[in-house]
Each structure stands twice: as structure tokens, then as C-alpha cells.
Design a protein around this motif. Structure first.
Motif, PDB file in Angstrom:
ATOM      1  N   ALA A 216       0.830  -1.202   0.000  1.00  0.00           N
ATOM      2  CA  ALA A 216       0.000   0.000   0.000  1.00  0.00           C
ATOM      3  C   ALA A 216       0.865   1.253   0.000  1.00  0.00           C
ATOM      4  O   ALA A 216       0.543   2.246  -0.670  1.00  0.00           O
ATOM      5  N   ARG A 217       1.981   1.216   0.725  1.00  0.00           N
ATOM      6  CA  ARG A 217       2.880   2.370   0.758  1.00  0.00           C
ATOM      7  C   ARG A 217       3.514   2.606  -0.609  1.00  0.00           C
ATOM      8  O   ARG A 217       3.605   3.734  -1.091  1.00  0.00           O
ATOM      9  N   SER A 218       3.952   1.530  -1.271  1.00  0.00           N
ATOM     10  CA  SER A 218       4.526   1.672  -2.611  1.00  0.00           C
ATOM     11  C   SER A 218       3.493   2.196  -3.595  1.00  0.00           C
ATOM     12  O   SER A 218       3.796   3.023  -4.462  1.00  0.00           O
ATOM     13  N   ALA A 219       2.248   1.704  -3.466  1.00  0.00           N
ATOM     14  CA  ALA A 219       1.198   2.140  -4.391  1.00  0.00           C
ATOM     15  C   ALA A 219       0.911   3.627  -4.231  1.00  0.00           C
ATOM     16  O   ALA A 219       0.802   4.354  -5.227  1.00  0.00           O
ATOM     17  N   VAL A 220       0.815   4.097  -2.991  1.00  0.00           N
ATOM     18  CA  VAL A 220       0.509   5.512  -2.797  1.00  0.00           C
ATOM     19  C   VAL A 220       1.699   6.375  -3.193  1.00  0.00           C
ATOM     20  O   VAL A 220       1.528   7.493  -3.723  1.00  0.00           O
ATOM     21  N   THR A 221       2.923   5.876  -3.007  1.00  0.00           N
ATOM     22  CA  THR A 221       4.103   6.606  -3.478  1.00  0.00           C
ATOM     23  C   THR A 221       4.071   6.751  -4.993  1.00  0.00           C
ATOM     24  O   THR A 221       4.338   7.825  -5.535  1.00  0.00           O
ATOM     25  N   GLY A 222       3.728   5.659  -5.676  1.00  0.00           N
ATOM     26  CA  GLY A 222       3.634   5.715  -7.132  1.00  0.00           C
ATOM     27  C   GLY A 222       2.587   6.713  -7.592  1.00  0.00           C
ATOM     28  O   GLY A 222       2.807   7.469  -8.548  1.00  0.00           O
ATOM     29  N   LYS A 223       1.431   6.747  -6.921  1.00  0.00           N
ATOM     30  CA  LYS A 223       0.366   7.678  -7.299  1.00  0.00           C
ATOM     31  C   LYS A 223       0.788   9.128  -7.077  1.00  0.00           C
ATOM     32  O   LYS A 223       0.526  10.001  -7.907  1.00  0.00           O
ATOM     33  N   VAL A 224       1.437   9.396  -5.935  1.00  0.00           N
ATOM     34  CA  VAL A 224       1.858  10.768  -5.627  1.00  0.00           C
ATOM     35  C   VAL A 224       2.903  11.240  -6.628  1.00  0.00           C
ATOM     36  O   VAL A 224       2.827  12.356  -7.154  1.00  0.00           O
ATOM     37  N   VAL A 225       3.900  10.383  -6.903  1.00  0.00           N
ATOM     38  CA  VAL A 225       4.937  10.761  -7.869  1.00  0.00           C
ATOM     39  C   VAL A 225       4.327  10.967  -9.246  1.00  0.00           C
ATOM     40  O   VAL A 225       4.691  11.900  -9.972  1.00  0.00           O
TER      41      VAL A 225
END
Length: 617
Positions: A216-225
Motif C-alpha cells: 500500500a505504501r509503494s502504491a501511494v508513493t507511485g500515485k503521488v509521484v
């Protein structure tokens, strides 16, 4: 001394050629094996320190017995050796072992080992083919590369400083108590069995939920970037609320996954707290019962109580370390999804450098499709003579850019082969191949570095004079000299922002053309190279490109057909293959597909081929 420990790992050395394994133990061992001597020393020191910690309560018990059976004036005579042993352990052995342990952890492993893992993760992932990066968020890939080193290190260090030490401490404690009275060892033995059961029940759940949290952390990082990278689009379309909802949904999932993880952590700590309370009471009760029946002396009872208290004190610390281990394992498992994927499209073992003597390019019965989709190119045959300048013409989706990507080996054909001067590019070293080909694309992306560094990327060893001359030929000097970035850097030292966002499309294009001019490769590919330029600048650049193209084999793609009139030959593609070829005048005279396209266009663009997405061109 610090320098000695800090230089035990050379993180800059070339990583192992094999990919990190995709199983958990193999993945860990891939990195640990490169510093196994340090980890062996770490576990050896951990063993010594754990035994020392168990000996200290035992020595205190012996001292209590000595004090209870000796007059004050005779204490040094009777207990002298015992006091000397305690002094040596507490003043020399324990501090020295602890200092060495911290030197290994802080200066050999915490920094250099972590950096080595980060570097090798990057080294491996960056060698994946272009399609690998097109299938995922750049932010998620970067997050997985950067987040795996620390948890991998912390897993091993936690095992060494917590799990290993409490196991040795517990074994030594049980042994010391059993030598006095076997019944004294029963509460501690029972505690270890129940503690192991608690771990066996809790930790798999902690690991599973930790992996979900990491994903979930990687997914939200990808979305923010992704949102930040495309901030212009976000602002232009006025979709701030929709974007907020999209990102907040990612944070909601991240929050829920962390909450789920913390529930297990709390239940685990609650179970351990109850277990420790029962253990302390039972140990005290057994010790007092044995002492009341004169089966053990006061010193042994003191040792039992001290060891039990120390075990309980350590167990809380170890509990958090163990939870951290499984949280870190979950993070590593999530990172393995990106890092452990085998490299594809790599150089063959006998691959050799490309030698371009004439610049002939031949596509020999080449077929290609993206995944399981329809063929984009079907048994295409094309020979480009040395020094010939050809233009690729056709609607979007007929395979023009795909043909160029196959030549660059971003993808490999399912059938056929591509040859440069009779050398099959499948047998050529990838870096050597692309070193002999210059490319200017429509969507020019610059590195977030200075103008100077971006132009010199074409030929890093070039002189400043050559770099300035390339910029002059690209008609870029005038605007470069006016540039000032946010930190006051000017001209060629000014930084361009991520992907060159601080420059206009035309300015980025001119920097890219300057880079290609400086590279001066024998094969030149122009993919809508002047589409971002205004007419006046385009006319000037065309003049520079004419000079640049001299003596080179050139492939040019343009939707504006007017830019291709000066090519030696035009190749018209439609429905996966070549349907016409000839000069501009010849094709107009033939009255075929090209003539129809020309008649419908006056500096405009061609309609895409039906059923083929633009990104597959």
C-alpha cells in the motif's frame, strides 16, 4: 579505527552478474554472502555477550553466598578470585565486546552494507528493458529499490542482537539453574516454550499484514509521484478534487493496512505481558519453596530471580525486535517483486561491439507484436543503403516508431532479424549498438541537471568548445545565455528541472538536437524532431540538421509530410507492412496512398490506424 571498519565493504564494486533470487532466503543470502565474514563476526560477538550477560547474575549469586558465610574482615581473602573475575568481565570483556559489536553494526553494516544493497538494486533494475518501466509507476519502482536495503539490513541485525542473544542467554541461564536444582529451570523452560508458541501464532500474521502495508505504501508513493510528474496536466484540467479523491483512496488503504498490522502487534504484546507476569511469579515461588526446604542456598535463589528478571526485561525488547523483523521481511518481500525479476533482452555471452563501416541497415522478414495483440509489423523487408536518408510515412499505429524501437533493441522481433553492416544486432552489445545511433524524439525529456551536463550526455569527453559549437548549431545559445535557475545558476550551468520542465518544448528540443550533434553517431533517427519548434526556428534547425545528416544513414519519421520532401526515399507503411516507396515526386506521380495523404494534408497530421493505440506506434 573508524576508518578500518568503514572500509570493510566496498559498495562500489561491480555487483554479481546473476539476478537476486526470487525466494526470500535466497534473496537475503545474495547480499549477506558478499559480507559473510562481518556477519559471522557479529554473531560470534553476540554469542559472547549473551553468555557474559548470563554469567553476571550467577557471579552475583556466588558473591551473596560468599558474603553470607564470611566475616567482613575476611571477605577479600575468601572472595578475592570471585571479585577479580567479576571485575574483569564487567570492566573489560563486556565493554570491549559491546564496543566491537557497535563498530561492526554502526560502521561496517548500517551504512556501507545498506548502500551496497541500494546500489545493487538500482544496478539490476536499471538494466531491465524499456517495457519493464512502461508497465509500472516510476515512483513505485524507485520506492521498492530504495526501501529494501534498510529492512534487509535490519532483519539480520535484529536476529543478531536480539533473537540470537536471548536464545543464547536463555540456554545459558537454564543450564546454570539446572546445575543447582533441575526444578529451578522448569519455569524458564516453560516460558521459552510458550514464548515460541506465541511467536509461531503471531508472526506469520504480522508478516502478512506488513507485506500488505508495504504494498500500500509503494502504491501511494507511485500515485503521488505520478501526480507530481504530471502536475501541469492536473492543473490544466482543473481536476484537483478528483485527484485528491484518487490520492486519498491510496492513503485510506495504507491507513487501513497499518491499522490491521497494529492490532496484531498489540495482541502480541498483551500475550507477552501476561506470560512474563506468570513466569516471574512461578520462578519466585519455586525459588522460595526450594530455599525454605534448604534445597538451595540464598545465592542460587538470588541468581534465579536475577536471571528471570533479566529475561523478562529482555523479552519486551526482543518482542519489538521480532515484530520489526517480520515487518521488515514483509517490506523485503514486496520489494522483491521488482528487484528479483530476471533481466530480459540482455547481451548474449558472445556479444561483440558494433563496428559501423558503411551504415547499411537491413530489416530481414521482421515481425513484431506487443504481447498477445495483433501484429504491428508483419514479415517486413527493408534495406537502407549506406548514407541513405529515408522517411517513414503512415498513419499513427502502422509501426513507424515500433520499427525504430526494434532497431534500438528496446524490443526484440518475434521473427526475422535486423542487420547493420551485415552484423545481426541480436549478437551486438546493447551499449555499443546505441552508441552508434543518435536519436531525437518528439517528446524530449531532459535530465534534472545543468544544460552543460545534458548536452555533454551525448559525448561526456567532449571539450567545452565542442559543446558550445553543438549548441550554436542547434540555435540554442541565445536562450541558454539568458537562463537563470532558482539557485542563481546561469547559462550552461542553469538546471532545467525534472524532465526539463523549466524549458519550453522548443527549447528542450534544441537542447536534444545539440546533444545529438555533439554525439555525431553514424546512424541518425529523427522521430518528429522539429515538431515542437516554431516555423522560423524549424527552418534554421533544418539547415543544421542538413549539415548533421551529411555522411550519415538517416531514418526520419514525421506526420508533417512537408518535412520529408528532401529525403532520398520515402517508405510508406500501412497495415503492418510497406505499401509504397520512392521519392516525394515519384510517389505523388504514382497517385497511391502517399498521394492521397499529401492531398488531405497541409502541414497537419494523419489520422491514426483504426484499432491501434497511439502508444504502440
Amino acid at each position: 579505527m573508524f576508518r578500518y571498519f568503514e572500509t570493510r565493504i566496498d559498495f562500489t564494486k561491480r555487483p554479481p552478474e546473476e539476478s537476486p533470487p526470487d525466494n526470500l532466503w535466497g534473496f537475503y543470502w545474495h547480499f549477506i554472502a558478499q559480507a559473510k565474514g562481518l556477519f559471522i563476526a557479529l554473531f560470534a560477538l553476540g554469542f559472547v555477550l549473551a553468555v557474559v550477560e548470563a554469567l553476571i547474575p550467577w557471579l552475583i549469586g556466588r558473591l551473596v553466598n560468599a558474603l553470607s558465610h564470611t566475616s567482613p574482615e575476611g571477605i577479600f581473602r575468601e572472595a578475592g578470585p570471585l571479585l577479580v573475575a567479576m571485575g574483569a568481565i564487567i570492566l573489560v570483556v563486556r565493554p570491549l565486546g559491546t564496543i566491537l559489536f557497535r563498530l561492526l553494526v554502526n560502521h561496517s553494516l548500517a551504512v556501507s552494507f545498506t548502500t551496497m544493497v541500494h546500489w545493487q538494486n538500482y544496478w539490476h533494475v536499471v538494466r531491465q528493458p524499456l517495457g519493464f518501466f512502461q508497465e509500472d509507476f516510476a515512483g513505485r519502482i524507485a520506492n521498492r529499490v530504495l526501501q529494501t536495503g534498510r529492512p534487509l539490513r535490519e532483519t539480520v541485525l535484529s536476529v543478531a542482537r536480539a533473537v540470537w542473544q536471548i536464545l543464547i542467554f536463555g540456554a545459558a541461564s537454564i543450564g546454570l539453574l539446572a546445575t543447582q536444582d533441575w526444578r529451578l529451570a522448569l519455569p524458564m523452560t516453560g516460558w521459552f516454550l510458550l514464548y515460541t508458541t506465541l511467536l509461531a501464532v503471531s508472526l506469520p500474521r504480522i508478516q502478512k499484514r506488513s507485506r500488505a502495508s508495504s504494498e500500500a505504501r509503494s502504491a501511494v508513493t507511485g500515485k503521488v509521484v505520478d501526480s507530481f510528474t504530471n502536475i501541469m496536466t492536473v492543473k490544466l484540467f482543473g481536476r484537483r478534487k478528483d485527484e485528491d479523491d484518487y490520492i486519498s483512496e491510496g492513503y485510506r488503504r495504507l491507513n487501513d493496512s497499518f491499522m490491521s498490522q497494529q492490532r496484531i502487534n498489540t495482541l502480541y504484546v498483551a500475550g507477552l505481558t501476561v506470560l512474563n507476569a506468570v513466569f516471574l511469579v512461578s520462578t519466585g515461588a519455586v525459588a522460595v519453596w526450594l530455599f525454605s526446604g534448604s534445597r538451595i542456598d540464598a545465592g542460587t535463589m538470588t541468581t534465579a530471580l536475577l536471571l528471570s528478571t533479566q529475561i523478562v526485561s529482555m523479552s519486551g525488547w526482543v518482542a519489538f525486535e521480532v515484530m520489526g523483523i517480520f515487518e521488515n521481511v514483509g517490506t523485503v518481500q514486496e520489494g522483491m517483486k521488482t528487484i528479483s525479476r530476471p533481466l530480459t533482452m540482455q547481451d548474449r555471452p558472445a556479444a561483440r561491439p558494433l563496428v559501423v563501416t558503411r551504415g547499411e541497415i537491413r530489416f530481414d522478414h521482421v515481425s513484431f507484436s506487443y504481447g498477445d495483440g495483433d501484429k504491428v509489423i508483419d514479415r517486413l523487408r527493408l534495406t537502407i543503403r549506406p548514407g541513405e536518408k529515408i522517411g517513414l510515412v503512415g498513419r499513427s499505429g502502422v509501426g513507424k516508431t515500433t520499427l525504430v524501437n526494434l532497431l534500438l533493441r528496446f524490443f526484440e522481433p518475434q521473427e526475422g532479424r535486423i542487420l547493420i553492416d551485415a552484423q545481426d544486432i541480436a549478437d551486438i552489445q546493447e551499449e555499443s549498438l546505441r552508441g552508434q545511433i543518435s536519436v531525437v524524439t518528439q517528446d524530449t525529456s531532459l535530465l534534472h541537471r545543468s544544460i552543460r551536463e545534458n548536452i555533454l550526455y551525448g559525448r561526456p569527453q567532449a571539450s567545452d568548445e565542442a559543446m558550445h559549437e553543438a549548441a550554436r548549431q542547434a540555435h540554442a545559445v541565445e536562450f541558454i545565455e539568458r537562463l537563470v535557475d532558482g539557485r542563481g545558476r546561469r547559462g550552461f550551468d542553469a538546471h532545467v528541472g525534472e524532465r526539463g520542465v523549466k524549458l519550453s518544448g522548443g527549447q528542450r528540443q534544441r537542447i536534444a538536437i545539440a546533444r545529438v550533434i555533439l554525439k555525431d553517431a553514424p546512424i541518425l533517427i529523427l522521430d518528429e524532431a522539429t515538431s515542437a519548434l516554431d516555423s522560423e526556428v524549424e527552418a534554421a534547425i533544418q539547415e543544421s540538421l542538413s549539415t548533421l545528416m551529411e555522411g550519415k544513414t538517416v531514418i526520419a519519421i514525421a506526420h508533417r509530410l512537408s518535412t520529408l520532401q528532401l529525403m532520398d526515399r520515402l517508405i510508406v507503411m500501412d497495415d503492418t507492412r510497406i505499401v509504397e516507396e520512392g521519392t516525394h515526386a515519384e510517389l505523388l506521380e504514382n497517385g497511391g496512398l502517399y498521394a492521397g495523404l499529401w492531398s488531405r494534408q497541409s502541414g497537419g497530421f494523419l489520422a491514426p490506424r483504426r484499432g491501434v493505440p497511439d502508444e504502440a506506434v
